[in-house]
Scaffold this active site. Sequence first.
Site, PDB file in Angstrom:
ATOM      1  N   GLY A  33      38.655  36.493  32.471  1.00 31.00           N
ATOM      2  CA  GLY A  33      38.871  36.136  31.078  1.00 31.00           C
ATOM      3  C   GLY A  33      39.601  34.832  30.961  1.00 31.00           C
ATOM      4  CG  ASP A  35      45.226  37.994  24.495  1.00 33.32           C
ATOM      5  OD1 ASP A  35      44.367  37.870  23.595  1.00 33.32           O
ATOM      6  OD2 ASP A  35      44.966  37.859  25.701  1.00 33.32           O
ATOM      7  CB  THR A  83      40.053  36.521  38.167  1.00 32.29           C
ATOM      8  OG1 THR A  83      39.325  35.346  37.859  1.00 32.29           O
ATOM      9  CG2 THR A  83      39.105  37.580  38.669  1.00 32.29           C
TER      10      THR A  83
END
Length: 650
Positions: free
Chosen positions: A358, A473, A362
């Site tokens: 992403g 996030d 990783t």
Amino acid sequence: MAALQTAALLLLLLLAVASEAAEPPQQERTALQEFLLGTPHERSLGWNSPLAPSACLWFGVTCDAANATVVAVRLPGVGLVGDFPAGTLGKLTSLHTLSLRSNRLFGAVPGDIFSLPNLHSLYLQNNRLSGSIPPELAGLTALRHLALYDNELSGEIPAALDGLAQLRSVRLDGNRLSGSIPSLSGLRRLEVFNVSENQLDGAIPTFLARFPPESFAGNPGLCGEPLNSPCPVSSGKKKGLSGAAIAAIAVGAAAAALLALVLLVLCFCRRRRDAAATGDNSGNKAMSTPTQERGFTPSPVSGEMTDLADLTSSKDLVPSAGETTTRRLVFVGGAGAGGYSFDLEDLLRASAEVLGKGGAGTTYRAVLEDGATVVVKRLKDVVAARREFASALEALGRVEHRNLLPVRAYYFSKDEKLLVADYLPAGSLAAALHGSRGSGQTPMDWDARARAALCAARGMAHLHAAHGLVHGDVKSSNLLLRHGGDPDNAAALSDYSLQHLFAPLPPSARAGGYHAPELVDRRRPTFSSDVYSLGVLFLEMLTGKCPASGTAGVDGGGAALDLPRWVQSVVREEWTAEVFDQELVRLGGGAEEEMVALLQVAMACAGTSPDARPEATEVLKRVEEIGGGRHGRATAEEEGSWGTPTGASP
Ligand SMILES: *[C@@H]1O[C@H](CO)[C@@H](O)[C@H](O)[C@H]1NC(C)=O
Ligand SMILES: *[C@@H]1O[C@H](CO)[C@@H](O)[C@H](O)[C@H]1NC(C)=O
């Protein structure tokens, strides 16, 4: 003057009483220490540390409210190795919770553990315990949760189990138990029952027929409901290929299908990654992989460190001489730090598998030689200097909450930045919501989604209120699930408060569907932009639609889906029912009111005006109210309610 003296005397008396009460009796202390003496462990637990003079402060030990007696011992996965010593923990007569799961304890479970009158939770799964379950088990009259699965226990399931009327969950799967299953009709409160993967035979008692076939699979000798193999009329024994075997094959086939799907998704990611490497950053991200909105391109494998993904159990990476001193893994967090004991070399030797790629880098799953499994994140595009990085990670290490995945350690060098976190095998909400579609897997039901929503709200409220940290996030691939048992433990947010460590995103990067519209610099998220993302996450649970990947799932090539606006448009046309995930509607369950209530909370969170959004603690309150008594009860029970009489059940 006299009054003052009396007051002082009173104070002294109070202090004396308090300090007397502030320590469990010496014999409990000794029992704890003798247990540890008998079980060598890989990481010091600091039970002799002068910093923790009271046993109540020891890692894994919990006392009652008065600090007068030990009520819980929780040492999961701390690397305990050896025989479970008798005459140690069995002396802690006030104990209500004992968790020694995921260690390497051998031998028989000592009989004294089975006579703890107040014990309500016994978690010994994932060890190498052998011998039989003794009939003394009858002494555990307060027991609610019995988890002995994944051991090497043999012999019969004692009929005495039937007398433990408080039992809610019984997990004995993955042992070598034989004989037939006792009737257990006295266990009126039983909600979870699993004896799969043993060597049991005979007819399944009718009282247990309501549990799914997977609770009995892997016992070729079992017959009767719910298995597909009727018992022979004359005897309790059966012949031929059993329904259990067929069920096992079916389960295997389903697992294979899932594996194929995972592989497909992984392949897809790899292609995406390759596309990204050739400069094509506009591609949409796959639903089960984190977003690529950082627009990162895979950095060439640095000379210093082999890509963990290339490490297999057969290929060891040995650091060159002289490097060892600087290549240090720094553990963060309080005493124990999860009980892990490994260094960078162990980590590099671990067998690793890519979980996802992403924007932040990783993610790997690494299985260490001692069997411990952790998640390793290889961060990309970190611009923070060592000091800033270290202090951010130290702050994260202080976060302790069951709905927030703990960061355990980090590694920082010029070329590599690694994070080590706990591994939760059940995967993410993203995979559970979107990964199983069309593959024949049971979709996530409403209860599971409601639990996950509550856990996410709890995690965020704690992060905001107790630590003043912003998550930054929140998305479904960063909400990790835990299966089984404790509903308050059902999910944990991961990857929080890291945004500011990364390089700014290129202006071309598109905002993912979770980001609040006012958020210009995604490295500077705010409390209210977090709440927006949480609202989108709730909408995702309710609608089954993936905000990160557009409407078309894996193949979606369009822009990220603006879920709040989509929901608004549908609801405006008075098609409220159309909003909900058809899988949820199909499963029914009469939870429409709860669904509508969560939809309202979600829309309040995802309002365009940051000031109008509720605070995380307010969101939590509203989500808690939706579940009503259901969630409240679970909390009181599973908290282990420090200090309340443990025998009393709600
Ligand atoms: C029990 O111990 C904890 C930790 O030392 C302390 O914070 C708390 O005040 C103590 N409670 C009592 C009643 O002594
Ligand atoms: C019982 O345990 C087995 C293996 O541990 C698992 O595959 C199965 O899904 C469990 N059954 C239920 C009903 O949870």
